[in-house]
Design a protein around this motif. Structure first.
Motif, mmCIF file in Angstrom:
data_model
loop_
_atom_site.group_PDB
_atom_site.id
_atom_site.type_symbol
_atom_site.label_atom_id
_atom_site.label_comp_id
_atom_site.label_asym_id
_atom_site.label_seq_id
_atom_site.Cartn_x
_atom_site.Cartn_y
_atom_site.Cartn_z
ATOM 1 N N ALA A 379 38.005 37.602 38.396
ATOM 2 C CA ALA A 379 38.152 37.861 39.637
ATOM 3 C C ALA A 379 39.397 38.721 40.257
ATOM 4 C CB ALA A 379 38.108 36.819 40.407
ATOM 5 N N ASP A 380 40.535 38.345 39.823
ATOM 6 C CA ASP A 380 41.511 38.859 39.933
ATOM 7 C C ASP A 380 41.679 40.503 39.406
ATOM 8 O OD1 ASP A 380 44.603 38.870 40.802
ATOM 9 O OD2 ASP A 380 44.510 39.888 38.937
ATOM 10 N N LEU A 381 40.869 40.864 38.409
ATOM 11 C CA LEU A 381 40.941 41.909 37.825
ATOM 12 C C LEU A 381 39.967 42.905 38.610
ATOM 13 C CD1 LEU A 381 41.532 43.998 35.328
ATOM 14 C CD2 LEU A 381 39.577 43.112 34.274
ATOM 15 N N THR A 465 38.319 34.137 44.576
ATOM 16 C CA THR A 465 38.122 35.267 45.559
ATOM 17 C C THR A 465 38.363 34.739 46.927
ATOM 18 O OG1 THR A 465 36.438 36.280 43.812
ATOM 19 C CG2 THR A 465 36.527 36.747 46.209
ATOM 20 N N ALA A 466 37.678 33.594 47.154
ATOM 21 C CA ALA A 466 38.011 33.089 48.555
ATOM 22 C C ALA A 466 39.457 32.760 49.143
ATOM 23 C CB ALA A 466 37.187 31.812 48.695
ATOM 24 N N LEU A 467 40.246 32.207 48.245
ATOM 25 C CA LEU A 467 41.454 31.718 48.265
ATOM 26 C C LEU A 467 42.689 32.606 48.169
ATOM 27 C CD1 LEU A 467 41.546 28.139 46.185
ATOM 28 C CD2 LEU A 467 41.338 28.543 48.983
ATOM 29 N N ARG A 468 42.649 33.852 47.606
ATOM 30 C CA ARG A 468 43.483 34.585 47.245
ATOM 31 C C ARG A 468 44.183 35.460 48.411
ATOM 32 N NH1 ARG A 468 42.863 39.965 46.104
ATOM 33 N NH2 ARG A 468 44.384 39.881 44.245
ATOM 34 N N ARG A 469 43.425 35.528 49.361
ATOM 35 C CA ARG A 469 43.717 36.094 50.871
ATOM 36 C C ARG A 469 44.846 35.320 51.496
ATOM 37 N NH1 ARG A 469 38.708 36.019 54.290
ATOM 38 N NH2 ARG A 469 37.689 36.715 52.109
ATOM 39 N N PHE A 470 44.898 34.108 51.090
ATOM 40 C CA PHE A 470 45.900 33.103 51.657
ATOM 41 C C PHE A 470 47.287 33.004 50.813
ATOM 42 C CE2 PHE A 470 41.646 31.420 52.901
ATOM 43 C CZ PHE A 470 41.953 31.787 54.486
ATOM 44 N N ASP A 471 47.147 33.708 49.721
ATOM 45 C CA ASP A 471 48.295 33.439 48.797
ATOM 46 C C ASP A 471 48.943 34.918 48.451
ATOM 47 O OD1 ASP A 471 49.141 31.698 46.684
ATOM 48 O OD2 ASP A 471 49.239 33.572 45.805
ATOM 49 N N GLY A 472 50.330 34.852 48.059
ATOM 50 C CA GLY A 472 51.013 36.111 47.886
ATOM 51 C C GLY A 472 50.382 37.154 46.890
ATOM 52 N N GLY A 473 49.522 36.483 46.220
ATOM 53 C CA GLY A 473 48.802 37.596 44.931
ATOM 54 C C GLY A 473 48.222 38.625 45.498
ATOM 55 N N THR A 474 48.050 38.652 46.990
ATOM 56 C CA THR A 474 47.448 39.789 47.533
ATOM 57 C C THR A 474 48.214 41.086 47.719
ATOM 58 O OG1 THR A 474 47.629 38.856 49.885
ATOM 59 C CG2 THR A 474 45.595 38.407 48.586
ATOM 60 N N LEU A 475 49.763 40.768 47.623
ATOM 61 C CA LEU A 475 50.527 41.738 47.778
ATOM 62 C C LEU A 475 50.141 43.022 46.994
ATOM 63 C CD1 LEU A 475 54.085 39.697 47.643
ATOM 64 C CD2 LEU A 475 52.975 40.737 49.738
ATOM 65 N N PRO A 476 50.561 44.189 47.476
ATOM 66 C CA PRO A 476 50.100 45.344 46.673
ATOM 67 C C PRO A 476 51.026 45.775 45.628
ATOM 68 C CG PRO A 476 50.946 45.883 48.872
ATOM 69 C CD PRO A 476 50.808 44.596 48.879
ATOM 70 N N GLU A 477 50.474 46.055 44.711
ATOM 71 C CA GLU A 477 51.295 46.545 43.390
ATOM 72 C C GLU A 477 51.981 47.799 43.663
ATOM 73 O OE1 GLU A 477 51.865 44.806 40.631
ATOM 74 O OE2 GLU A 477 50.594 43.147 41.193
ATOM 75 N N PRO A 478 53.076 48.171 43.108
ATOM 76 C CA PRO A 478 53.832 49.625 43.244
ATOM 77 C C PRO A 478 52.980 50.302 42.683
ATOM 78 C CG PRO A 478 54.976 48.055 41.610
ATOM 79 C CD PRO A 478 53.979 47.192 42.360
#
Length: 496
Positions: A379-381, A465-478
């Protein structure tokens, strides 16, 4: 592009888990074809086909279709997850730090390492039995303690040689050994097909559609799902520009071709030998169906197939060990791995009276958290396009993958929830009367038909997929590339 000294055939790969710089990337998607063909060429695929007929009531044509869907589909997933390897240039469980956090990733990594050690012990033990049988057939020397230890050491030494040299040698061996052992397999397959009772095969009634659905899941769980967390390990040297679709196709066809042949053949053999599906030693069970003159090529092919699969597993296990934070060179990590599997083989063969069943049960339970990891990582990929190479190697609080307390809680929560639900549908034991673990939903249609892994996979992916919007994992990569420094070969570049 010319291969770097770190990835040439016959030289020791000194790179550990640090991302491969673009300047050292080379190769093409077709390499994945040979990787997964080699991993699945073993005649041990026959019992899977036998199980479709003996346990699920399918006829040959249904079993062939199930083999096609299950093997091609599951290894398409392996190929899809290997896209992370060419994007980030690092092993799968190292890239997983970007998803779970540098501390949170410890859980999935530890489970993966234990599972690999377990299956390598099974491979090593089975290969030793195979070699003992070959020596008996050719030289008439019966099994004894000294000979057993020598057979274990032989298989371990061959595994250590190939896995220790590293990526380039593994890729080269996979291609050329596939030709050799492929021919031997074809010889044995040709003989076995000639012994099939075709009247029984063609007269067998068709099984229900529900049994086919369950069969697809059984084949997927027994083949590609077990390799899904290793695909990136072998794609990390590929250039970023390699199309992801080609990786998917190469993986699916590379594994699918041998698997559909072997699984279909297993379903044919089950008509004359129903006990094949339930055999705890399928190598011996199939060997008993052959005349002595055919045993030699069969046992050589079985030994070679186990070796081709095992050196891939050991290579990945070494990288996984380093990802855990054990600061050793990759070659030493491989050495530690084979020592553990050797000791396990000694215990398995010479000491334990009933070890195989309990051990397989333990590994079956480990498959639940591994499947949950696959769901979260996949899901992250889908949403991710790059990885920060510097952050992958930084396990300090300054890492962009530190998240909250070193943990990406959206991923960890999804992973944990999927494990709990997956175990609800799981039953594991050595027999129907010796059940170690039985989830409260294991007697439902999903649980009884072994589809709990599919629920685990879907829940992990959906929850993340549902929870990641509330986590720092959604920060854009450089947007810039962050390859690991290449001034010297290194295994890790981490701070505590």
């Amino acid at each position: 592009m010319e291969a770097s000294p770190n990835d040439r055939v016959g030289t020791v790969e000194t790179r550990g888990i640090e991302p491969v710089p673009d300047a050292e990337r080379h190769g093409h998607a077709g390499q994945m074809f040979w990787t997964w063909f080699a991993a699945n060429i073993s005649i041990l695929g026959l019992p899977l086909g036998a199980a479709l007929v003996s346990f699920r009531g399918l006829n040959f044509w249904q079993a062939a279709l199930v083999a096609l869907l299950g093997s091609f589909g599951s290894f398409a997933l392996v190929g899809a997850l290997s896209i992370a390897g060419k994007r980030g240039g690092a092993p799968a469980l190292t890239l997983s730090r970007a998803v779970f956090g540098v501390r949170g990733n410890t859980g999935p990594t530890l489970v993966t390492w234990l599972s690999r050690l377990g299956w390598e012990t099974i491979n090593t033990t089975t290969a030793a039995f195979t070699l003992l049988a070959l020596i008996d057939v050719v030289f008439g020397i019966r099994r004894n303690t000294v000979l057993t230890v020598l057979c274990l050491l032989t298989f371990i030494a061959l595994t250590l040689l190939i896995s220790g040299l590293g990526h380039a040698t593994i890729m080269w061996i996979n291609r050329w050994a596939t030709y050799v052992f492929g021919v031997l397999n074809l010889v044995v397959i040709g003989f076995l097909v000639a012994t099939v009772d075709w009247d029984k095969v063609l007269g067998a009634p068709a099984g229900p559609l529900s049994a086919m659905v369950v069969g697809v899941g059984m084949i997927a769980a027994g083949t590609g799902i077990g390799w899904a967390n290793a695909g990136a390990d072998y794609a990390r040297y590929l250039p970023r520009g390699v199309p992801g679709g080609r990786l998917v196709l190469a993986s699916a066809f590379g594994a699918g071709i041998p698997l559909i042949v072997l699984i279909s053949l297993g379903s044919l053999l089950a008509a004359g030998e129903p006990g094949l599906a339930a055999s705890s030693d399928p190598v011996s069970a199939i060997n008993a169906m052959l005349p002595s003159w055919m045993s030699v090529p069969y046992l050589i092919a079985a030994f070679g197939g186990l070796l081709l699969s095992n050196h891939l597993s050991v290579y990945s296990a070494g990288l996984t060990m380093i990802t855990l934070g054990i600061k050793v060179r990759r070659t030493l990590a491989v050495g530690i791995d084979v020592v553990v599997t050797f000791l396990g083989g000694i215990y398995f063969i010479l000491i334990a009276e009933d070890f195989y069943g309990p051990f397989i049960t333990f590994l079956t339970l480990l498959a639940v958290p591994i499947t949950a990891w696959i769901g979260v990582f996949a899901a992250d990929l889908v949403a991710r396009r790059s990885y920060d190479g510097d952050a992958l190697m930084d396990v300090s609080r300054s890492s962009r993958y530190w998240f909250r307390g070193g943990v990406a809680w959206a991923a960890m929560t999804s992973w944990a929830a999927a494990i709990v639900v997956g175990l609800l549908f799981t039953e594991a034991g050595t027999s129907s009367t010796d059940v170690w673990f039985s989830g409260p939903l294991s007697d439902t249609w999903i649980g009884a038909n072994g589809l709990g892994w599919l629920v685990t996979l879907a829940l992990a992916a959906g929850a993340y997929t549902a929870l990641r919007r509330f986590d720092g994992g959604t920060l854009p990569e450089p947007t810039g590339q962050h390859p690991a420094p290449t001034s010297r070969p290194q295994t890790v570049r981490e701070t505590s």
